[in-house]
Write an enzyme that holds these catalytic residues in place. Structure first.
Site, mmCIF file in Angstrom:
data_model
loop_
_atom_site.group_PDB
_atom_site.id
_atom_site.type_symbol
_atom_site.label_atom_id
_atom_site.label_comp_id
_atom_site.label_asym_id
_atom_site.label_seq_id
_atom_site.Cartn_x
_atom_site.Cartn_y
_atom_site.Cartn_z
ATOM 1 N N GLU A 139 -2.927 -4.376 -31.734
ATOM 2 C CA GLU A 139 -3.509 -5.701 -31.458
ATOM 3 C C GLU A 139 -4.886 -5.794 -32.114
ATOM 4 O O GLU A 139 -5.490 -4.758 -32.433
ATOM 5 C CB GLU A 139 -3.614 -5.938 -29.951
ATOM 6 C CG GLU A 139 -4.456 -4.890 -29.259
ATOM 7 C CD GLU A 139 -4.458 -5.030 -27.750
ATOM 8 O OE1 GLU A 139 -3.400 -5.296 -27.165
ATOM 9 O OE2 GLU A 139 -5.549 -4.869 -27.165
ATOM 10 N N ALA B 253 0.838 3.035 -34.773
ATOM 11 C CA ALA B 253 0.270 3.859 -35.848
ATOM 12 C C ALA B 253 1.333 4.640 -36.632
ATOM 13 O O ALA B 253 1.278 4.698 -37.853
ATOM 14 C CB ALA B 253 -0.764 4.817 -35.263
ATOM 15 N N GLN C 151 -12.945 9.822 -33.013
ATOM 16 C CA GLN C 151 -13.548 9.760 -31.677
ATOM 17 C C GLN C 151 -12.739 10.607 -30.711
ATOM 18 O O GLN C 151 -13.142 10.828 -29.580
ATOM 19 C CB GLN C 151 -13.544 8.318 -31.172
ATOM 20 C CG GLN C 151 -14.310 7.350 -32.028
ATOM 21 C CD GLN C 151 -13.958 5.916 -31.662
ATOM 22 O OE1 GLN C 151 -14.460 5.374 -30.686
ATOM 23 N NE2 GLN C 151 -13.106 5.293 -32.443
ATOM 24 N N CYS D 90 -26.590 29.356 -21.077
ATOM 25 C CA CYS D 90 -26.987 30.121 -22.273
ATOM 26 C C CYS D 90 -26.502 29.478 -23.570
ATOM 27 O O CYS D 90 -26.881 29.896 -24.655
ATOM 28 C CB CYS D 90 -26.507 31.577 -22.184
ATOM 29 S SG CYS D 90 -24.734 31.790 -22.421
ATOM 30 N N HIS E 75 -17.052 12.950 -30.937
ATOM 31 C CA HIS E 75 -17.221 13.170 -29.499
ATOM 32 C C HIS E 75 -16.933 14.618 -29.074
ATOM 33 O O HIS E 75 -16.826 14.903 -27.888
ATOM 34 C CB HIS E 75 -16.304 12.221 -28.707
ATOM 35 C CG HIS E 75 -16.712 10.781 -28.825
ATOM 36 N ND1 HIS E 75 -15.837 9.733 -28.633
ATOM 37 C CD2 HIS E 75 -17.904 10.197 -29.123
ATOM 38 C CE1 HIS E 75 -16.480 8.584 -28.805
ATOM 39 N NE2 HIS E 75 -17.727 8.836 -29.108
ATOM 40 N N GLY F 166 -6.343 2.618 -34.552
ATOM 41 C CA GLY F 166 -6.215 2.778 -33.103
ATOM 42 C C GLY F 166 -7.515 2.855 -32.352
ATOM 43 O O GLY F 166 -7.684 3.720 -31.494
ATOM 44 N N THR F 167 -8.417 1.927 -32.633
ATOM 45 C CA THR F 167 -9.668 1.917 -31.870
ATOM 46 C C THR F 167 -10.110 0.484 -31.588
ATOM 47 O O THR F 167 -9.990 -0.388 -32.440
ATOM 48 C CB THR F 167 -10.772 2.748 -32.582
ATOM 49 O OG1 THR F 167 -11.974 2.693 -31.809
ATOM 50 C CG2 THR F 167 -11.056 2.293 -33.996
ATOM 51 N N ASN G 205 -3.567 -1.288 -35.953
ATOM 52 C CA ASN G 205 -3.661 -1.372 -34.492
ATOM 53 C C ASN G 205 -2.502 -2.225 -33.986
ATOM 54 O O ASN G 205 -1.962 -3.039 -34.727
ATOM 55 C CB ASN G 205 -5.010 -2.011 -34.067
ATOM 56 C CG ASN G 205 -5.432 -1.630 -32.648
ATOM 57 O OD1 ASN G 205 -4.642 -1.706 -31.710
ATOM 58 N ND2 ASN G 205 -6.681 -1.227 -32.495
ATOM 59 N N CYS H 178 -23.157 35.035 -18.817
ATOM 60 C CA CYS H 178 -24.238 34.881 -17.817
ATOM 61 C C CYS H 178 -23.754 34.298 -16.487
ATOM 62 O O CYS H 178 -24.566 34.019 -15.605
ATOM 63 C CB CYS H 178 -25.364 34.028 -18.394
ATOM 64 S SG CYS H 178 -24.906 32.313 -18.594
#
Ligand code: NAD
Length: 255
Positions: free
Chosen positions: A216, A233, A101, A130, A119, A188-189, A214, A151
């Site tokens: 937590e 991590a 992500q 363009c 992402h 880590g998410t 993680n 452009c």
């Protein structure tokens, strides 16, 4: 605790179909803060700078903050031990891909070759008219509003703003990788950002073991995680890699 590392290490060692799924937490020890929470970037900056309409309405104001957060800062950071262990495990044939992500390019810099950026990435910019893309080093970021050399229209970082669609083919490849893997390493998410957060569920529903790293518990921990390795991590991935090496060394000795 040793048992947990040993179990996770065995699953990884015995598989060539491990997929890593990462979020902002993996890059914290490289010096990039998470977005949310008391230490998060949104406690200092207004998140509306990443709302598309706001960006179009106030490009100068938005670009000043975007440059400060993503270009003056991200460009100076380096991959940490966790990124490097993931790169190493891909080279050793255990990890088949990384779904991230994050937009910080640190997996590629840490040695990963197959990376699906759910992402997008900050290192290229796209013309809002363009559609042409430019590597960041070909763009004058000191201009108040970076403009397309082709452009002269407004350039936007090549990562998604709030409400934008997930880029293709990264989106569909990510779901395909999730449903095909044997082990998913979730690092880590929080599991609070949709639609990315469905990816570990997709893996679990298709029979994958879920190893989570993680500091937590997250949304995933009590729902789908098989082994939760609590801690930062870099430390956890270093220890996990040592456990994998131990299994490999024992296998060599026993032959
Ligand atoms: P997130 O869902 O990415 O969660 C961050 C998680 O990291 C939390 O669960 C936290 O407990 C964990 N964490 C913090 N430090 C850690 C460490 N040292 N080791 C392991 N885990 C740690 O949440 P967010 O920050 O709100 O991000 C929202 C979205 O924005 C996500 O998609 C995220 O990837 C993206 N984002 C990307 C970057 C980047 O590219 N580096 C930075 C911030 C946010």
């Amino acid at each position: 605790m040793n048992d947990l590392y040993n179990q996770a290490a065995k699953w990884i060692y015995n598989s060539s179909d491990v997929v890593a799924f990462t979020g902002a937490g993996i890059s914290v020890e490289s010096g990039i803060p998470v977005f949310r929470g008391p230490e998060g970037l949104w406690s200092k900056y207004d998140p509306s700078i990443l709302e598309l309409q706001n960006f179009y309405n106030n490009p100068e104001k938005s670009w000043a903050v975007i440059k400060e957060i993503f270009y003056d800062y991200f460009g100076k950071v380096e991959p940490n031990k966790a990124h490097k262990v993931i790169g190493q495990l891909e080279q050793e044939g255990h990890i088949r891909s990384v779904i991230t992500q994050n937009i910080d390019n640190l997996h590629q810099e840490g040695g990963s070759r197959t990376v699906y950026e759910f992402h997008g990435n900050y290192i290229s910019l796209q013309c809002t008219k363009c559609g042409k893309k430019y590597p960041v080093d070909q763009v004058n970021l000191n201009a108040k509003v970076p403009r397309c050399p082709n452009c002269n229209h407004l350039l936007k970082p090549d990562f998604i703003f709030f409400g934008e669609a997930i880029p293709e083919p990264a989106g569909s490849k990510s779901y395909a990788e999730a449903s095909a893997c044997e082990v998913m390493l979730v690092i880590g998410t929080t599991g609070e950002v949709m639609p990315a957060s469905v990816i570990p569920y997709e893996a679990k529903e298709n029979g994958a073991k879920i190893i989570e790293v993680n500091t937590e518990p997250s949304q995933f921990t009590s729902q789908i995680t098989d082994v939760f390795l609590e801690g930062k991590a870099t430390k956890v991935m270093d220890r996990l890699y040592k456990s994998i090496e131990e299994i490999r060394n024992n296998a060599v000795t026993n032959h």
